[in-house]
Design a protein around this motif. Sequence first.
Motif, mmCIF file in Angstrom:
data_model
loop_
_atom_site.group_PDB
_atom_site.id
_atom_site.type_symbol
_atom_site.label_atom_id
_atom_site.label_comp_id
_atom_site.label_asym_id
_atom_site.label_seq_id
_atom_site.Cartn_x
_atom_site.Cartn_y
_atom_site.Cartn_z
ATOM 1 N N ASP A 94 0.835 -1.198 0.000
ATOM 2 C CA ASP A 94 0.000 0.000 0.000
ATOM 3 C C ASP A 94 0.874 1.254 0.000
ATOM 4 O O ASP A 94 1.943 1.303 0.624
ATOM 5 C CB ASP A 94 -0.895 0.023 1.234
ATOM 6 C CG ASP A 94 -2.011 -1.012 1.155
ATOM 7 O OD1 ASP A 94 -2.308 -1.456 0.037
ATOM 8 O OD2 ASP A 94 -2.562 -1.368 2.213
ATOM 9 N N THR A 109 -7.986 7.561 10.213
ATOM 10 C CA THR A 109 -8.302 7.142 8.850
ATOM 11 C C THR A 109 -7.060 7.291 7.983
ATOM 12 O O THR A 109 -6.531 8.403 7.831
ATOM 13 C CB THR A 109 -9.443 7.990 8.265
ATOM 14 O OG1 THR A 109 -10.605 7.866 9.104
ATOM 15 C CG2 THR A 109 -9.781 7.530 6.847
ATOM 16 N N THR A 137 -5.490 6.837 4.298
ATOM 17 C CA THR A 137 -5.816 6.680 2.883
ATOM 18 C C THR A 137 -4.640 6.019 2.160
ATOM 19 O O THR A 137 -3.506 6.497 2.253
ATOM 20 C CB THR A 137 -6.106 8.038 2.235
ATOM 21 O OG1 THR A 137 -7.175 8.683 2.953
ATOM 22 C CG2 THR A 137 -6.504 7.879 0.779
ATOM 23 N N VAL A 179 -3.284 3.897 -1.562
ATOM 24 C CA VAL A 179 -3.494 3.640 -2.980
ATOM 25 C C VAL A 179 -3.004 2.230 -3.284
ATOM 26 O O VAL A 179 -1.872 1.868 -2.938
ATOM 27 C CB VAL A 179 -2.753 4.663 -3.852
ATOM 28 C CG1 VAL A 179 -2.879 4.288 -5.334
ATOM 29 C CG2 VAL A 179 -3.310 6.068 -3.610
ATOM 30 N N ARG A 180 -3.874 1.441 -3.934
ATOM 31 C CA ARG A 180 -3.543 0.072 -4.322
ATOM 32 C C ARG A 180 -3.745 -0.086 -5.823
ATOM 33 O O ARG A 180 -4.162 0.838 -6.512
ATOM 34 C CB ARG A 180 -4.447 -0.911 -3.564
ATOM 35 C CG ARG A 180 -4.260 -0.889 -2.063
ATOM 36 C CD ARG A 180 -5.303 -1.714 -1.341
ATOM 37 N NE ARG A 180 -4.961 -1.899 0.069
ATOM 38 C CZ ARG A 180 -5.783 -2.445 0.958
ATOM 39 N NH1 ARG A 180 -7.012 -2.850 0.571
ATOM 40 N NH2 ARG A 180 -5.401 -2.598 2.212
ATOM 41 N N ASP A 239 -5.999 -1.707 -7.224
ATOM 42 C CA ASP A 239 -7.412 -1.617 -7.550
ATOM 43 C C ASP A 239 -8.048 -0.295 -7.127
ATOM 44 O O ASP A 239 -9.270 -0.175 -7.040
ATOM 45 C CB ASP A 239 -8.177 -2.786 -6.916
ATOM 46 C CG ASP A 239 -7.856 -2.953 -5.438
ATOM 47 O OD1 ASP A 239 -6.997 -2.200 -4.933
ATOM 48 O OD2 ASP A 239 -8.451 -3.822 -4.789
ATOM 49 N N GLY A 240 -7.214 0.718 -6.823
ATOM 50 C CA GLY A 240 -7.754 2.037 -6.512
ATOM 51 C C GLY A 240 -7.407 2.520 -5.124
ATOM 52 O O GLY A 240 -6.560 1.965 -4.430
ATOM 53 N N GLU A 241 -8.078 3.581 -4.731
ATOM 54 C CA GLU A 241 -7.829 4.219 -3.437
ATOM 55 C C GLU A 241 -8.793 3.673 -2.393
ATOM 56 O O GLU A 241 -9.959 3.393 -2.680
ATOM 57 C CB GLU A 241 -7.989 5.734 -3.578
ATOM 58 C CG GLU A 241 -7.575 6.536 -2.363
ATOM 59 C CD GLU A 241 -7.681 8.037 -2.617
ATOM 60 O OE1 GLU A 241 -6.693 8.655 -3.040
ATOM 61 O OE2 GLU A 241 -8.795 8.574 -2.407
ATOM 62 N N GLU A 242 -8.291 3.569 -1.139
ATOM 63 C CA GLU A 242 -9.140 3.022 -0.083
ATOM 64 C C GLU A 242 -8.792 3.684 1.247
ATOM 65 O O GLU A 242 -7.624 3.989 1.515
ATOM 66 C CB GLU A 242 -8.951 1.501 0.013
ATOM 67 C CG GLU A 242 -9.919 0.827 0.968
ATOM 68 C CD GLU A 242 -9.833 -0.690 0.894
ATOM 69 O OE1 GLU A 242 -10.334 -1.348 1.827
ATOM 70 O OE2 GLU A 242 -9.267 -1.210 -0.090
ATOM 71 N N ASP A 243 -9.820 3.872 2.078
ATOM 72 C CA ASP A 243 -9.619 4.407 3.428
ATOM 73 C C ASP A 243 -9.688 3.269 4.434
ATOM 74 O O ASP A 243 -10.667 2.504 4.465
ATOM 75 C CB ASP A 243 -10.685 5.446 3.773
ATOM 76 C CG ASP A 243 -10.499 6.748 3.001
ATOM 77 O OD1 ASP A 243 -9.359 7.016 2.573
ATOM 78 O OD2 ASP A 243 -11.492 7.486 2.822
ATOM 79 N N LEU A 244 -8.655 3.191 5.277
ATOM 80 C CA LEU A 244 -8.591 2.151 6.306
ATOM 81 C C LEU A 244 -8.666 2.800 7.683
ATOM 82 O O LEU A 244 -8.016 3.823 7.946
ATOM 83 C CB LEU A 244 -7.288 1.354 6.187
ATOM 84 C CG LEU A 244 -6.988 0.710 4.838
ATOM 85 C CD1 LEU A 244 -5.621 0.015 4.885
ATOM 86 C CD2 LEU A 244 -8.082 -0.296 4.466
ATOM 87 N N GLU A 245 -9.456 2.211 8.579
ATOM 88 C CA GLU A 245 -9.563 2.699 9.951
ATOM 89 C C GLU A 245 -8.538 1.949 10.808
ATOM 90 O O GLU A 245 -8.682 0.748 11.060
ATOM 91 C CB GLU A 245 -10.976 2.471 10.485
ATOM 92 C CG GLU A 245 -12.066 3.196 9.691
ATOM 93 C CD GLU A 245 -11.850 4.698 9.674
ATOM 94 O OE1 GLU A 245 -11.576 5.284 10.743
ATOM 95 O OE2 GLU A 245 -11.941 5.303 8.577
#
Length: 378
Positions: A328, A358, A360, A362-363, A365-371
């Motif tokens: 990531d 939170t 943020t 980038v992978r 398959d796109g961007e994702e927010d992880l807690e």
Amino acid sequence: MPQEVHTGSQNRRRPRFAAVSGLFVLAVLAFVFGSRWQGSVLQADSRNEPRQVAPAGSLLPEERTTVKLFRQASPSVVNITTVTNRRNVFARRIDRVPEGTGTGFIWDTKGHVVTNFHVVLRGHERLVTLSDQTTWPAELVGGDPHVDLAVLKIDAPAEKLRPIAVGISRDLQVGQSVLAIGNPFGLDHTLTTGVISALDREVSSLTNRLIRRVIQTDAAINPGNSGGPLLDSSGRLIGVNTQIVSSSGSWGGIGFAIPVDTVNWVVPELIAHGEVERPLIGVELDDSLLRARGVKGALVTNVVPGSGADKAGMRASRRTRRGIVLGDLITAIEGREVASVNDVHTIVEDFRVGDVVTVTVVRRDGEEDLEVPLTSSR
């Protein structure tokens, strides 16, 4: 006729002779009296009589203030010497060799002394010399290389210890007068003065992490000043002198001090635990490859098992038969941009252990927010 001529010639010679004789007598007298006068002057000079002292005026108000502040704060400042044990092969003994010197200041009456981490990093022994010139062996209680602070402890009587007055740094202003007390080049309790030249600077620590909110000053700071106090016009601690910018290694007009608000947070942690508890995401990061390609962010190279990042499903870089699969790429935390690894440390330190942030990423398959719950560094 010849007789008259002869008589006239004699009369003319007598005045000339008298004049010459008079000049000779005057010369002799001048020589005698001149010699006596010169002898009396030389005799007076040889006595080395002191000059009359001119009356002194009163000190200027700012001078009186500086003198008062130095007298008030200097007993809190100490000299720190590190000693290394080296084997003397020829004499078949162990020699104690001074490794370096620095400055520190008394934190409390329990014997805790604050200084820079880099001052006490090397050496087998550490010695603290108080303002009364008594020297005490010191033990290292704890240190934090990320902010270049360390705490020593000496077993000196409480009546010998005068803790420094502590101020705050969040309300400082550029242009304020400051004083620095230290031991440059081993010259103990040297006072220099200046002003705050700038605020909110960032300097690199021993671990290459950025020390934030650093104070810049033009008060002279030289080798040996490290770890000494930077004081405001009330004699309160507002910073710990740590670095200079110089091409020669000596004072060049730019010095930096760790802000006292950071000191007042780190030192109690070091005294209580020997280290500073920091909130962590639980990953190992790298940005060197990204910088080379002009990409902003922090690449996750490893995820610590059981950490907040692990529980949130963060992915680390891994090696496969086809090559390396990148993990990531962290681009933001709580909406604040992450351009480098240092940004991650800087942002996370504004939170506490147990907070959920939170992140943020980038992978492929796109961007994702992880807690991600923040865990302790201990």
